[in-house]
Write a protein that holds these residues in place. Structure first.
Motif, PDB file in Angstrom:
ATOM      1  N   CYS A  47       5.529   2.225  -3.351  1.00 17.09           N
ATOM      2  CA  CYS A  47       4.799   1.982  -4.480  1.00 17.09           C
ATOM      3  C   CYS A  47       5.368   0.771  -5.036  1.00 17.09           C
ATOM      4  O   CYS A  47       6.540   0.557  -5.278  1.00 17.09           O
ATOM      5  CB  CYS A  47       4.861   3.161  -5.310  1.00 17.09           C
ATOM      6  N   PRO A  48       4.411  -0.330  -5.253  1.00 18.31           N
ATOM      7  CA  PRO A  48       4.712  -1.656  -5.844  1.00 18.31           C
ATOM      8  C   PRO A  48       5.268  -1.499  -7.323  1.00 18.31           C
ATOM      9  O   PRO A  48       5.710  -2.223  -7.899  1.00 18.31           O
ATOM     10  CB  PRO A  48       3.319  -2.358  -5.703  1.00 18.31           C
ATOM     11  N   HIS A  49       4.663  -0.334  -7.926  1.00 21.38           N
ATOM     12  CA  HIS A  49       5.252  -0.142  -9.508  1.00 21.38           C
ATOM     13  C   HIS A  49       6.421   0.479  -9.638  1.00 21.38           C
ATOM     14  O   HIS A  49       7.276   0.180 -10.623  1.00 21.38           O
ATOM     15  CB  HIS A  49       4.154   0.696  -9.981  1.00 21.38           C
ATOM     16  N   CYS A  50       6.755   1.552  -8.985  1.00 21.42           N
ATOM     17  CA  CYS A  50       8.066   2.480  -9.190  1.00 21.42           C
ATOM     18  C   CYS A  50       9.004   2.406  -8.033  1.00 21.42           C
ATOM     19  O   CYS A  50       9.956   3.110  -8.362  1.00 21.42           O
ATOM     20  CB  CYS A  50       7.474   3.738  -9.719  1.00 21.42           C
ATOM     21  N   GLU A  51       8.527   1.953  -6.782  1.00 20.00           N
ATOM     22  CA  GLU A  51       9.614   1.749  -5.625  1.00 20.00           C
ATOM     23  C   GLU A  51       9.517   3.074  -5.164  1.00 20.00           C
ATOM     24  O   GLU A  51      10.473   3.303  -4.030  1.00 20.00           O
ATOM     25  CB  GLU A  51      10.930   1.141  -6.022  1.00 20.00           C
ATOM     26  N   PRO A  66      -4.368   8.976   4.150  1.00 17.10           N
ATOM     27  CA  PRO A  66      -3.921   7.545   3.923  1.00 17.10           C
ATOM     28  C   PRO A  66      -4.130   7.243   2.277  1.00 17.10           C
ATOM     29  O   PRO A  66      -3.798   5.932   2.054  1.00 17.10           O
ATOM     30  CB  PRO A  66      -5.201   6.917   4.654  1.00 17.10           C
ATOM     31  N   GLY A  67      -4.741   7.851   1.613  1.00 19.95           N
ATOM     32  CA  GLY A  67      -4.797   7.568   0.245  1.00 19.95           C
ATOM     33  C   GLY A  67      -4.150   8.880  -0.757  1.00 19.95           C
ATOM     34  O   GLY A  67      -4.586  10.082  -0.267  1.00 19.95           O
ATOM     35  N   PHE A  68      -3.610   8.699  -1.744  1.00 20.01           N
ATOM     36  CA  PHE A  68      -2.781   9.633  -2.387  1.00 20.01           C
ATOM     37  C   PHE A  68      -2.171   9.267  -3.802  1.00 20.01           C
ATOM     38  O   PHE A  68      -2.375   8.040  -4.010  1.00 20.01           O
ATOM     39  CB  PHE A  68      -1.605  10.199  -1.659  1.00 20.01           C
ATOM     40  N   GLN A  69      -1.967  10.010  -4.562  1.00 17.32           N
ATOM     41  CA  GLN A  69      -1.293   9.772  -5.853  1.00 17.32           C
ATOM     42  C   GLN A  69       0.424   9.431  -5.954  1.00 17.32           C
ATOM     43  O   GLN A  69       0.739  10.586  -5.293  1.00 17.32           O
ATOM     44  CB  GLN A  69      -1.716  10.459  -6.910  1.00 17.32           C
ATOM     45  N   LEU A  77      -2.502   5.167  -4.573  1.00 18.17           N
ATOM     46  CA  LEU A  77      -2.078   4.567  -3.500  1.00 18.17           C
ATOM     47  C   LEU A  77      -2.880   4.422  -2.283  1.00 18.17           C
ATOM     48  O   LEU A  77      -3.210   5.409  -1.848  1.00 18.17           O
ATOM     49  CB  LEU A  77      -0.589   4.684  -3.255  1.00 18.17           C
ATOM     50  N   THR A  78      -2.774   3.461  -1.490  1.00 17.82           N
ATOM     51  CA  THR A  78      -3.223   3.356   0.086  1.00 17.82           C
ATOM     52  C   THR A  78      -2.082   2.969   0.693  1.00 17.82           C
ATOM     53  O   THR A  78      -1.321   2.242  -0.020  1.00 17.82           O
ATOM     54  CB  THR A  78      -4.466   2.726   0.245  1.00 17.82           C
ATOM     55  N   MET A  79      -2.134   2.949   2.150  1.00 18.37           N
ATOM     56  CA  MET A  79      -1.215   2.316   2.914  1.00 18.37           C
ATOM     57  C   MET A  79      -1.092   0.696   2.420  1.00 18.37           C
ATOM     58  O   MET A  79      -0.006   0.036   2.399  1.00 18.37           O
ATOM     59  CB  MET A  79      -1.395   2.446   4.192  1.00 18.37           C
ATOM     60  N   ASP A  80      -2.406  -0.073   2.407  1.00 14.96           N
ATOM     61  CA  ASP A  80      -2.424  -1.261   2.293  1.00 14.96           C
ATOM     62  C   ASP A  80      -1.811  -1.867   0.725  1.00 14.96           C
ATOM     63  O   ASP A  80      -1.891  -2.833   0.436  1.00 14.96           O
ATOM     64  CB  ASP A  80      -3.828  -1.886   2.558  1.00 14.96           C
ATOM     65  N   ALA A  81      -1.735  -0.944  -0.129  1.00  7.03           N
ATOM     66  CA  ALA A  81      -1.377  -1.093  -1.374  1.00  7.03           C
ATOM     67  C   ALA A  81       0.291  -0.762  -1.587  1.00  7.03           C
ATOM     68  O   ALA A  81       0.674  -0.871  -2.661  1.00  7.03           O
ATOM     69  CB  ALA A  81      -2.228  -0.209  -2.362  1.00  7.03           C
ATOM     70  N   CYS A  82       0.887  -0.748  -0.562  1.00  6.93           N
ATOM     71  CA  CYS A  82       2.335  -0.319  -0.547  1.00  6.93           C
ATOM     72  C   CYS A  82       2.886  -1.613   0.059  1.00  6.93           C
ATOM     73  O   CYS A  82       2.420  -2.587   0.598  1.00  6.93           O
ATOM     74  CB  CYS A  82       2.541   0.668   0.254  1.00  6.93           C
TER      75      CYS A  82
END
Length: 296
Positions: A47-51, A66-69, A77-82
């Protein structure tokens, strides 16, 4: 995980702004996390916010679903947002599902297509060869591949050259003269010897670079030989009459040295591997050229 255009490492890249594609920082080529296949459980999607890290469990090593909280900060989050990282940077290659050298592939493609694809890989980007070979060298298929290219260089290249030069120019109306028949047999024997001579040509630069350190251990003769063999696609240039063989051999020197240099880590080791490979090629190159010169 590397750029398909410039081979730049794409690990640990920051997440782009929402709606913007991921771009290679070196050449700007767009990519998606789903474009790659990962070792199952070998890659952390952070996660780009909390690692908080997540591990792919699908067959391709992707996240399921592929998408989750995010459980750490509740961000969607999605995989591309990590941020994507290998579980162990010291074993980066283990994090990716390996794409095999086409010649070794078991995907049901025909032998001719696998041979041609491997020739194209060795010609256009031989530096990718080290990452596409398994941990255990397989000398038999590498030798068969090299023998095919050597046969094309020795037989087809020489025959085209002889044909343009008018060989044989003598003969009786009813057939080939005895002396011409002897010359043809000698030429064929020389071409056969030159074909197997190219295997020795590959072995010498491989032996020269076998002790170069790669990740703290010797590169090894078997792996070095594989790299030289699978980068031999340049020999196909030998079908060009008269001047093709030296040009094809020179191209093999370049691609073979590049493959060997890319199999070691440090720049100094890469330079040393290149120098030793070139020296080995030059020393060994006299073998088939002397054989072919005696029959030309």
């Amino acid at each position: 995980m590397r750029c398909t255009n410039c081979d730049h490492a794409l690990w640990n890249q920051p997440v782009p702004p929402a709606g913007s594609p991921r771009l290679c920082p070196e050449c700007g080529t767009p990519y998606r996390a789903a474009d790659f296949e990962y070792g199952r459980g070998k890659v952390r999607f952070c996660c780009p916010h909390c690692e908080t890290g997540y591990y792919g469990t699908s067959r391709a090593g992707h996240l399921e679903p592929p998408g989750f909280q995010c459980v750490g900060c509740a961000t969607e989050l999605t995989m591309d947002a990590c941020i994507i990282r290998p579980h162990d940077f010291g074993r980066e290659q283990d994090a990716m599902q390996r794409t095999e050298v086409p010649w070794l592939s078991r995907r049901g493609e025909g032998a001719v297509r696998r041979w041609w694809s491997t020739c194209a890989l060795g010609l256009t980007n031989s530096s990718l060869l080290p990452r596409r070979l398994g941990s255990t060298p397989r000398l038999a298929p590498a030798t068969v591949f090299l023998l095919i290219n050597a046969a094309v260089a020795s037989f087809l290249g020489s025959m085209l050259t002889f044909g343009l030069s008018g060989f044989p120019q003598r003969g009786l109306p009813g057939g080939v003269a005895g002396s011409d028949f002897t010359m043809i047999l000698m030429a064929l024997a020389g071409m056969l010897a030159a074909t197997f001579g190219f295997v020795l040509v590959a072995a010498i630069p491989a032996a020269c670079t076998a002790l170069i350190q790669s990740r703290g251990k010797p590169l090894g003769f078997g792996r070095a030989y594989e790299l030289v063999a699978y980068s031999s696609g340049g020999l196909l240039l030998s079908i060009v009459p008269c001047c093709g063989l030296p040009l094809g051999y020179f191209l093999w020197v370049v691609t073979g040295s590049q493959a060997l240099a890319s199999s070691v880590d440090s720049r100094s080791s890469g330079v040393a591997a290149s120098i030793l490979a070139v020296v080995g090629f030059l020393v060994a190159g006299a073998i088939p050229f002397i054989i072919i010169a005696t029959i030309a």
